[in-house]
Design an enzyme around this catalytic site. Structure first.
Site, mmCIF file in Angstrom:
data_model
loop_
_atom_site.group_PDB
_atom_site.id
_atom_site.type_symbol
_atom_site.label_atom_id
_atom_site.label_comp_id
_atom_site.label_asym_id
_atom_site.label_seq_id
_atom_site.Cartn_x
_atom_site.Cartn_y
_atom_site.Cartn_z
ATOM 1 N N CYS A 196 -16.078 14.347 -23.922
ATOM 2 C CA CYS A 196 -16.811 13.114 -23.592
ATOM 3 C C CYS A 196 -17.285 12.363 -24.831
ATOM 4 O O CYS A 196 -17.359 11.146 -24.823
ATOM 5 C CB CYS A 196 -18.022 13.448 -22.718
ATOM 6 S SG CYS A 196 -17.534 14.016 -21.074
ATOM 7 N N HIS A 197 -17.639 13.103 -25.892
ATOM 8 C CA HIS A 197 -18.243 12.425 -27.054
ATOM 9 C C HIS A 197 -17.256 12.190 -28.199
ATOM 10 O O HIS A 197 -17.594 11.494 -29.145
ATOM 11 C CB HIS A 197 -19.437 13.237 -27.577
ATOM 12 C CG HIS A 197 -20.523 13.416 -26.561
ATOM 13 N ND1 HIS A 197 -21.504 12.472 -26.344
ATOM 14 C CD2 HIS A 197 -20.772 14.413 -25.675
ATOM 15 C CE1 HIS A 197 -22.322 12.892 -25.375
ATOM 16 N NE2 HIS A 197 -21.893 14.072 -24.960
ATOM 17 N N CYS A 204 -18.204 19.516 -25.491
ATOM 18 C CA CYS A 204 -18.751 18.187 -25.806
ATOM 19 C C CYS A 204 -17.697 17.176 -26.217
ATOM 20 O O CYS A 204 -17.814 15.990 -25.904
ATOM 21 C CB CYS A 204 -19.788 18.300 -26.926
ATOM 22 S SG CYS A 204 -20.841 19.767 -26.820
ATOM 23 N N HIS A 260 -15.276 8.396 -11.236
ATOM 24 C CA HIS A 260 -14.371 9.486 -11.629
ATOM 25 C C HIS A 260 -13.462 9.785 -10.437
ATOM 26 O O HIS A 260 -13.754 10.657 -9.622
ATOM 27 C CB HIS A 260 -15.186 10.736 -12.021
ATOM 28 C CG HIS A 260 -14.338 11.790 -12.673
ATOM 29 N ND1 HIS A 260 -13.525 12.633 -11.954
ATOM 30 C CD2 HIS A 260 -14.161 12.135 -13.975
ATOM 31 C CE1 HIS A 260 -12.900 13.454 -12.788
ATOM 32 N NE2 HIS A 260 -13.274 13.171 -14.024
ATOM 33 N N HIS A 262 -10.226 6.422 -18.296
ATOM 34 C CA HIS A 262 -10.200 7.875 -18.110
ATOM 35 C C HIS A 262 -9.119 8.287 -17.106
ATOM 36 O O HIS A 262 -7.968 8.359 -17.445
ATOM 37 C CB HIS A 262 -11.592 8.364 -17.706
ATOM 38 C CG HIS A 262 -11.727 9.847 -17.753
ATOM 39 N ND1 HIS A 262 -11.674 10.547 -18.920
ATOM 40 C CD2 HIS A 262 -11.873 10.764 -16.772
ATOM 41 C CE1 HIS A 262 -11.778 11.848 -18.671
ATOM 42 N NE2 HIS A 262 -11.903 12.001 -17.367
ATOM 43 N N MET A 302 -24.251 13.675 -17.701
ATOM 44 C CA MET A 302 -24.072 14.825 -18.591
ATOM 45 C C MET A 302 -24.582 16.086 -17.896
ATOM 46 O O MET A 302 -25.717 16.109 -17.402
ATOM 47 C CB MET A 302 -24.839 14.600 -19.896
ATOM 48 C CG MET A 302 -24.987 15.882 -20.668
ATOM 49 S SD MET A 302 -24.915 15.708 -22.423
ATOM 50 C CE MET A 302 -25.496 17.329 -22.904
HETATM 51 FE FE1 DHE Z 1 -10.322 16.607 -16.599
HETATM 52 C C1 DHE Z 1 -7.727 15.064 -14.958
HETATM 53 C C2 DHE Z 1 -9.960 14.502 -19.193
HETATM 54 C C3 DHE Z 1 -13.297 17.714 -17.856
HETATM 55 C C4 DHE Z 1 -10.345 19.110 -14.322
HETATM 56 N N1 DHE Z 1 -9.088 15.050 -16.983
HETATM 57 C C5 DHE Z 1 -8.090 14.557 -16.172
HETATM 58 C C6 DHE Z 1 -7.472 13.439 -16.817
HETATM 59 C C7 DHE Z 1 -8.090 13.285 -18.020
HETATM 60 C C8 DHE Z 1 -9.109 14.299 -18.126
HETATM 61 C C9 DHE Z 1 -7.776 12.253 -19.078
HETATM 62 C C10 DHE Z 1 -6.333 12.604 -16.255
HETATM 63 C C11 DHE Z 1 -5.004 13.254 -16.532
HETATM 64 C C12 DHE Z 1 -3.849 12.450 -15.959
HETATM 65 O O1 DHE Z 1 -3.933 12.036 -14.798
HETATM 66 O O2 DHE Z 1 -2.858 12.245 -16.667
HETATM 67 N N2 DHE Z 1 -11.458 16.160 -18.221
HETATM 68 C C13 DHE Z 1 -11.111 15.273 -19.165
HETATM 69 C C14 DHE Z 1 -12.119 15.218 -20.188
HETATM 70 O O3 DHE Z 1 -12.050 14.572 -21.267
HETATM 71 C C15 DHE Z 1 -13.292 15.971 -19.701
HETATM 72 C C16 DHE Z 1 -14.322 14.976 -19.196
HETATM 73 C C17 DHE Z 1 -14.052 16.813 -20.711
HETATM 74 C C18 DHE Z 1 -13.233 17.854 -21.430
HETATM 75 O O4 DHE Z 1 -13.767 18.437 -22.387
HETATM 76 O O5 DHE Z 1 -12.087 18.100 -21.099
HETATM 77 C C19 DHE Z 1 -12.656 16.714 -18.524
HETATM 78 N N3 DHE Z 1 -11.612 18.158 -16.160
HETATM 79 C C20 DHE Z 1 -12.756 18.423 -16.788
HETATM 80 C C21 DHE Z 1 -13.406 19.586 -16.238
HETATM 81 O O6 DHE Z 1 -14.502 20.094 -16.613
HETATM 82 C C22 DHE Z 1 -12.559 20.070 -15.122
HETATM 83 C C23 DHE Z 1 -13.333 19.992 -13.798
HETATM 84 C C24 DHE Z 1 -12.099 21.509 -15.308
HETATM 85 C C25 DHE Z 1 -11.484 21.733 -16.639
HETATM 86 O O7 DHE Z 1 -10.274 21.780 -16.734
HETATM 87 O O8 DHE Z 1 -12.239 21.814 -17.610
HETATM 88 C C26 DHE Z 1 -11.417 19.075 -15.182
HETATM 89 N N4 DHE Z 1 -9.239 17.011 -14.939
HETATM 90 C C27 DHE Z 1 -9.384 18.126 -14.170
HETATM 91 C C28 DHE Z 1 -8.388 18.104 -13.128
HETATM 92 C C29 DHE Z 1 -7.635 16.918 -13.290
HETATM 93 C C30 DHE Z 1 -8.190 16.259 -14.446
HETATM 94 C C31 DHE Z 1 -8.221 19.159 -12.043
HETATM 95 C C32 DHE Z 1 -6.460 16.445 -12.448
HETATM 96 C C33 DHE Z 1 -6.938 15.834 -11.167
HETATM 97 C C34 DHE Z 1 -5.781 15.359 -10.321
HETATM 98 O O9 DHE Z 1 -5.839 15.608 -9.106
HETATM 99 O O10 DHE Z 1 -4.852 14.752 -10.856
#
Ligand code: DHE
Length: 554
Positions: free
Chosen positions: A63-64, A60, A383, A340, A101
């Site tokens: 996002c929150h 959570c 996103h 984001h 969500m």
């Molecule tokens: Fe991510 C990128 C934050 C959930 C996989 N994710 C990012 C970035 C941020 C972020 C700020 C950009 C980084 C950058 O470019 O410098 N992600 C968050 C969250 O806050 C969120 C919504 C909830 C959390 O609790 O983390 C979240 N993200 C996820 C997932 O559930 C994913 C699918 C699997 C996981 O790791 O939990 C996931 N996020 C990814 C991936 C990228 C990413 C694979 C990079 C994508 C790319 O091609 O650059």
């Protein structure tokens, strides 16, 4: 030293033990009955509170917010949650919402019992998380192999440029895979629920960032690539990047923190910390103090010795000049909330970042160092990941984003010089398979654009990806490809040549014995047919090809 150790133990306890707990007993039906909680009904035992704190952190907080003030998801402080009431809160956690969500209960991630506990937890005050200052950062730094002891040339014949760093999310590891042979060359430990990797400008080093703020650097020149340094820059983090400007290649790295809200500049080769900077500040529009302005995406400018840091809650983009890292220059650009993820346009001059609370894309000009546009995407919760760039036959160079909360792909013109009438406008809106999209990808050598939908409410779309024809986007989806029959199909990445697409199947750690913890499916990009499966991977999510990541190809 003793204090550091205690703080570290506290933090380990803060993060540990969650994934398994959440994965257990997944399929009970939740009872959704009407009830309004009284103060006594929301009391949790210390054990239940601790369990919920970990689940909240895992599922959570992203996002929150750790302080629950809201960002991508709404404010969950007790004043708001109590007003919603137990029944509604339980429905949200179990079924999810139309706004993006996930239905944690329905998807089998959180049990009925834990859903009930969480409903109580979020009606209580959030616990105050600990701070993490330079003393803690320094104490966590480990230089495992000093630069002078590292290889002077690659110790293998593999093509380093076509290696992939694959995030094994729930295992807290990074797999290094040879893109030519599809062999897993090495699997190394990294941070907790590791999030992404980025590459050094030379392509030699892989930087990983874990949700526990742990950053590691892996040397791809080693016969068996391994971690050469590690450090913990905060307690909760998502982003890392390196200095890419001419003359500064491989010199510095930067890690953005979610909690505490801060960033740390590091030496690129050793990860020795240089400077810590808090992002505590005021919202760009109402200028109210925000206690948790988290660092979301970071990219390295190609026009100046600067990083572009996106400060989520305050809606500011910070251009951080690293020429003198002990005294970094910071230019704050007002953009939009809540910043984001995002990526460059094809010229790498313009950075397009999602402001997902306002359904907008903010465009930052890295050359002129200013905001040039705020674009309404026409969908809920854009996103982009890093987005996708191609040449549209009608509108010229474009960049696109999908949406978490809508089944729509927005295609935006990015060429103010030769196509000024289309620049920074949504020139096409195309249907996707479903809402719940996370990533979009293409490659300059490909005729296709790929889109996943791992957060779809419909199980069949969570394991299917959609392919579009760049030459005929108006026709909508060209082909649906079923990628697996378990888990979630998430995140596409091309190989260096741009003729293969790799897609992760993100399964459950607990299903490893059934062979369903995860794998990567490799598609032939010309024929859109399956070419290979890299099996036995534990919960793969993001994959980063060295060449494409260094050169920002997407
Ligand atoms: Fe991510 C990128 C934050 C959930 C996989 N994710 C990012 C970035 C941020 C972020 C700020 C950009 C980084 C950058 O470019 O410098 N992600 C968050 C969250 O806050 C969120 C919504 C909830 C959390 O609790 O983390 C979240 N993200 C996820 C997932 O559930 C994913 C699918 C699997 C996981 O790791 O939990 C996931 N996020 C990814 C991936 C990228 C990413 C694979 C990079 C994508 C790319 O091609 O650059």
């Amino acid at each position: 030293m003793r204090e550091c150790l205690m703080a570290f133990m506290l933090v380990v306890a803060f993060m540990a033990g969650s994934i398994q707990a959440i994965a257990e007993e997944a399929t009970e039906e939740v009872k959704v009955e009407s009830e309004v909680a009284s103060e006594t009904e929301i009391v949790l035992t210390p054990e239940e509170f601790e369990k919920c704190r970990v689940i909240y952190f895992d599922r959570c907080a992203g996002c929150h917010g750790v302080l629950r003030k809201g960002a991508t998801g709404p404010d969950l402080t007790p004043g708001k949650t109590k007003a919603k009431g137990t029944k509604k809160l339980r429905e949200f956690i179990w079924f999810g919402t139309g706004g993006g969500m996930p239905g944690w209960g329905k998807m089998g991630t959180i049990t009925a019992k834990d859903t009930d506990l969480l409903v109580k937890y979020i009606q209580n005050d959030p616990p105050v998380p600990p701070q993490w200052d330079m003393k803690n950062v320094k104490a966590s730094w480990k230089l495992l192999v000093p630069p002078e002891e590292r290889p002077t040339k690659p110790e293998h014949d593999r093509d380093v440029d076509n290696m992939f760093a694959v995030v094994l999310r729930d295992a807290g590891q990074i797999a290094i895979i040879d893109g030519d042979t599809k062999e897993v060359v090495s699997t190394v430990d990294s941070g907790y629920a590791v999030h992404i990797t980025r590459m050094s400008m030379s392509g030699r080093y892989v930087y990983s960032i874990g949700r526990d703020g742990k950053c590691t650097v892996i040397d791809l020149w080693m016969a068996k690539p391994d971690t050469v340094a590690e450090i913990r820059c905060s307690l909760d983090a998502r982003s890392v990047d390196v200095s890419k400007f001419k003359g500064f290649e491989d010199k510095y790295a930067v890690v953005g923190g979610y909690w505490p809200p801060q960033f740390v500049i590091l030496d690129g080769a050793t990860l020795e910390p240089i400077k810590i900077v808090s992002t505590l500040s005021y919202t760009y529009d109402t200028e109210e103090f925000h206690p948790e302005p988290r660092v979301a995406s970071i990219v390295a400018s190609h026009f100046a010795p600067e990083w572009v840091l996106n400060i989520k809650e305050t809606g500011q983009v910070w251009l951080v000049d690293y020429t003198d890292p002990n005294s970094p220059g910071i230019k704050m650009i007002e953009a939009e909330r809540f910043l984001h993820d995002g990526g460059w346009d094809s010229t790498k001059r313009y950075f397009l970042v999602a402001a997902n609370a306002r359904n907008k894309i903010a465009v930052i000009d890295a050359k002129e160092k200013k905001l040039v546009a705020l674009i309404d995407t026409g969908g809920i919760k854009p996103h982009p990941g890093r987005g996708a760039n191609w040449i549209d036959p009608e509108f010229g160079p474009v960049w696109a984003t999908g949406h978490i909360g809508d089944s729509v792909v927005s295609v935006i013109g990015t060429d103010p010089v030769n196509h000024p009438e289309h620049a920074w406008k949504v020139v096409r809106k195309i249907n996707s398979l479903s809402s719940g999209n996370l990533f979009i990808k293409t490659h300059p050598n490909s005729k296709w654009v790929w889109l996943d939908t791992p957060l779809s409410k419909k199980a069949k779309y969570r394991t299917t990806v959609a392919v579009y024809d760049k030459a005929n986007m108006a026709a909508g989806i060209f082909k649906e490809l079923k990628v697996a029959d378990y888990g979630k199909a998430v995140h596409m990445e091309y190989n260096k040549a741009g003729d293969e697409v790799w897609i992760s199947i993100w399964g459950n750690l607990g299903d490893a014995e059934k062979g369903q913890a995860g794998e990567i499916v490799v598609f032939d990009d010309k024929t859109l047919t399956e070419k290979a499966r890299i099996k036995g991977l534990l919960t793969p999510t993001g994959k980063f090809n060295v060449y494409n990541t260094v050169h920002d190809l997407y």
